[in-house]
Scaffold this active site. Sequence first.
Site, PDB file in Angstrom:
ATOM      1  N   ARG A  90     -11.343  13.355   1.719  1.00  0.00           N
ATOM      2  CA  ARG A  90     -12.216  12.402   2.397  1.00  0.00           C
ATOM      3  C   ARG A  90     -13.679  12.427   1.871  1.00  0.00           C
ATOM      4  O   ARG A  90     -14.379  11.212   1.980  1.00  0.00           O
ATOM      5  CB  ARG A  90     -12.539  12.925   3.820  1.00  0.00           C
ATOM      6  CG  ARG A  90     -11.290  13.168   4.893  1.00  0.00           C
ATOM      7  CD  ARG A  90     -10.937  11.794   5.228  1.00  0.00           C
ATOM      8  NE  ARG A  90      -9.635  11.690   6.123  1.00  0.00           N
ATOM      9  CZ  ARG A  90      -8.801  10.435   6.340  1.00  0.00           C
ATOM     10  NH1 ARG A  90      -9.382   9.449   6.024  1.00  0.00           N
ATOM     11  NH2 ARG A  90      -7.977  10.969   7.112  1.00  0.00           N
ATOM     12  N   ARG A 119       1.649   6.750  -6.838  1.00  0.00           N
ATOM     13  CA  ARG A 119       0.552   7.457  -7.050  1.00  0.00           C
ATOM     14  C   ARG A 119       0.881   9.238  -6.679  1.00  0.00           C
ATOM     15  O   ARG A 119       0.372  10.009  -7.674  1.00  0.00           O
ATOM     16  CB  ARG A 119      -0.836   7.178  -6.308  1.00  0.00           C
ATOM     17  CG  ARG A 119      -1.929   8.244  -6.141  1.00  0.00           C
ATOM     18  CD  ARG A 119      -3.117   7.845  -5.222  1.00  0.00           C
ATOM     19  NE  ARG A 119      -2.993   7.611  -3.992  1.00  0.00           N
ATOM     20  CZ  ARG A 119      -3.822   7.197  -3.007  1.00  0.00           C
ATOM     21  NH1 ARG A 119      -5.150   6.897  -3.315  1.00  0.00           N
ATOM     22  NH2 ARG A 119      -3.567   7.132  -1.857  1.00  0.00           N
ATOM     23  N   TYR A 155      -0.925  13.044   6.561  1.00  0.00           N
ATOM     24  CA  TYR A 155      -0.610  11.755   7.616  1.00  0.00           C
ATOM     25  C   TYR A 155       0.731  12.009   8.045  1.00  0.00           C
ATOM     26  O   TYR A 155       1.613  12.073   7.158  1.00  0.00           O
ATOM     27  CB  TYR A 155      -0.662  10.429   7.202  1.00  0.00           C
ATOM     28  CG  TYR A 155      -2.331   9.927   7.192  1.00  0.00           C
ATOM     29  CD1 TYR A 155      -3.286  10.544   7.838  1.00  0.00           C
ATOM     30  CD2 TYR A 155      -2.293   8.769   6.321  1.00  0.00           C
ATOM     31  CE1 TYR A 155      -4.553  10.067   7.961  1.00  0.00           C
ATOM     32  CE2 TYR A 155      -3.732   8.143   6.526  1.00  0.00           C
ATOM     33  CZ  TYR A 155      -4.791   8.900   7.200  1.00  0.00           C
ATOM     34  OH  TYR A 155      -5.964   8.364   7.185  1.00  0.00           O
ATOM     35  N   GLU A 194     -13.905  -0.995   6.180  1.00  0.00           N
ATOM     36  CA  GLU A 194     -13.973   0.406   5.616  1.00  0.00           C
ATOM     37  C   GLU A 194     -15.171   0.429   4.757  1.00  0.00           C
ATOM     38  O   GLU A 194     -15.792  -0.458   4.154  1.00  0.00           O
ATOM     39  CB  GLU A 194     -12.666   0.391   4.651  1.00  0.00           C
ATOM     40  CG  GLU A 194     -12.623   1.834   4.028  1.00  0.00           C
ATOM     41  CD  GLU A 194     -11.291   1.902   3.182  1.00  0.00           C
ATOM     42  OE1 GLU A 194     -10.330   1.625   3.986  1.00  0.00           O
ATOM     43  OE2 GLU A 194     -11.151   2.228   2.081  1.00  0.00           O
ATOM     44  N   TYR A 198       0.940  -1.140  -0.011  1.00  0.00           N
ATOM     45  CA  TYR A 198      -0.022   0.065  -0.083  1.00  0.00           C
ATOM     46  C   TYR A 198       0.912   1.372   0.037  1.00  0.00           C
ATOM     47  O   TYR A 198       0.498   2.170  -0.841  1.00  0.00           O
ATOM     48  CB  TYR A 198      -0.969   0.029   1.197  1.00  0.00           C
ATOM     49  CG  TYR A 198      -1.627   1.316   1.409  1.00  0.00           C
ATOM     50  CD1 TYR A 198      -2.460   1.742   0.318  1.00  0.00           C
ATOM     51  CD2 TYR A 198      -1.492   2.184   2.406  1.00  0.00           C
ATOM     52  CE1 TYR A 198      -3.143   2.801   0.465  1.00  0.00           C
ATOM     53  CE2 TYR A 198      -2.088   3.458   2.706  1.00  0.00           C
ATOM     54  CZ  TYR A 198      -2.944   3.946   1.715  1.00  0.00           C
ATOM     55  OH  TYR A 198      -3.755   4.809   1.572  1.00  0.00           O
TER      56      TYR A 198
HETATM   57  C1  3EB Z   1      -7.598   6.065   5.674  1.00  0.00           C
HETATM   58  O1  3EB Z   1      -8.485   6.712   6.181  1.00  0.00           O
HETATM   59  C2  3EB Z   1      -8.265   4.581   5.388  1.00  0.00           C
HETATM   60  O2  3EB Z   1      -5.364   5.639  -0.271  1.00  0.00           O
HETATM   61  O3  3EB Z   1      -6.842   6.454  -1.623  1.00  0.00           O
HETATM   62  C3  3EB Z   1      -9.308   5.270   2.600  1.00  0.00           C
HETATM   63  C4  3EB Z   1      -9.841   5.836   1.479  1.00  0.00           C
HETATM   64  C5  3EB Z   1      -7.683   4.871   2.726  1.00  0.00           C
HETATM   65  C6  3EB Z   1      -8.824   6.023   0.363  1.00  0.00           C
HETATM   66  C7  3EB Z   1      -6.259   5.714  -0.550  1.00  0.00           C
HETATM   67  C8  3EB Z   1      -6.958   5.092   1.933  1.00  0.00           C
HETATM   68  C9  3EB Z   1      -7.415   5.684   0.618  1.00  0.00           C
HETATM   69  O4  3EB Z   1      -6.470   6.488   5.734  1.00  0.00           O
HETATM   70  C10 3EB Z   1      -7.592   4.084   3.999  1.00  0.00           C
END
Ligand code: 3EB
Length: 345
Positions: free
Chosen positions: A228, A163, A215, A332, A156
Site C-alpha cells: 500500500r 506481473r 485479495y 484513485e 487488468y
Molecule cells: C486497489 O486497491 C486498487 O495492481 O499495482 C491500486 C494500486 C490498485 C496498485 C496494482 C492496483 C494496483 O486494489 C487498485
Amino acid sequence: MTLTSYSSLPSAPPRAQGTLPDLRLGYLHEPLDTLLDDPRVLAVVGFGDAPARHADPRYLRVALQCDVATPFEVWRSRGPVTIGSQGPLRWAADADYEFGVIELDEAAHGGLAAAAELAYTAMDAHFAAASALRFPLRIWNYLDAINLGAGDEERYRQFCSGRAAGMRQGFARGYPAATAIGVRDGRRTLQVYWLAARHSGEAIENPRQLNAWRYPRQYGPDAPSFARAMRAPTASTQVYISGTAAIVGHVSLHHDDFAAQMGETLANLDSLLGAAGVEETERFGARSVLKAYVRREQDLAVARALIAASAASATPLLLLRADICRSELLIEIDGVQGTSNGTAD
Ligand code: 3EB
C-alpha cells in the site's frame, strides 16, 4: 464504525531511519529542455498533450489528459546522473536513486500477460545484476483498455498474472508501492516505470484494507502484487503512496457515488499515512504531491473541489482522466508524502 485490522503484521514494525537524501519530486511549469538541462534531474514525466518522446532518455510521456494546464512531473536527486540501457529497458541514475522504464508492444510479445511477465522478468534481472541500486521502492504501470474483458479475461487481471509470474528474486524482500492505471490511447503498449534506491524501503500496509496480495480469488487468479505504501530509506519521513481507492477490506464501496468514493479514498490515505508513522498534523501538506485519477469527465471539477476542502487542500495536485483497475471505481489517488516539490535546492 469498528474497524477490523486486516494487516498481516501483529504490530507496527520498528522504524529504521534511513540515510539517503530525499528524492525531490514536484510538478513544474517550465519548458522541458530547461528541466532536462539540470544534471540532477533523474526523470521528467509529461502527460496528455506533452511531447510523446525526447532524445533525452530521462523523459517519458504518460498518455493521460490533465484537467488544466499540464505541468511536468520532475524527479531531482543529488546527481550527477548517468544513463544506460539494455534491451527494452532504460534507466537514469545517480549514486542513490534510479529511474527506470520499460515499454513493450503487447502484440509483439505474445499479448498483455506475456508482455507483463517479460517486463517484470527484465526488471527483476536488472535489480539482481545491480550492485547498488537494486531496491525497488515504487512502480507505475499504465496499460490501454484496462477494464476490457469479462471475469478473469479482464485485461487488468491478465496484467496481474503476468506481473506475478515475472516478479522473482528482486522482489524477495516484499513488494514495492505501485499504481496500475488504464490509459485510453488504443496503442496497446504496456508502460512500466520505477524508482529504485541504494537501500531498501519499508513496505507499509493499510489497517483499513486487506493487503492487496491477499485479495480473495473473486478478484482474479493472481492477486495484485504491491504494498500500500513504501517508507523511503531517507533521513526524513518520505512515503511513496500506492494507488488508493474506495476499497475497505477487499470490497469496493459506494458504487456510482463519486463524492462518497472520494471520502473513503481520503480516509484510506489518512489511515495509511498513520500506519507509516506520519503525525496527523504532518499528513499531506505543501511538501507532498498527489495525483488523482478520475474515470468520468463530469467528476473532474467535483474532484478538485472535494480535495480543496480536505486535509490535502495545500498539496499540489495533478488531476488526470483515466480508467481504474476495477470498473466500479471512479477515483484513485497516489502520491508522495514529504518531498520538497522539486523546487528547492
Ligand atoms: C486497489 O486497491 C486498487 O495492481 O499495482 C491500486 C494500486 C490498485 C496498485 C496494482 C492496483 C494496483 O486494489 C487498485
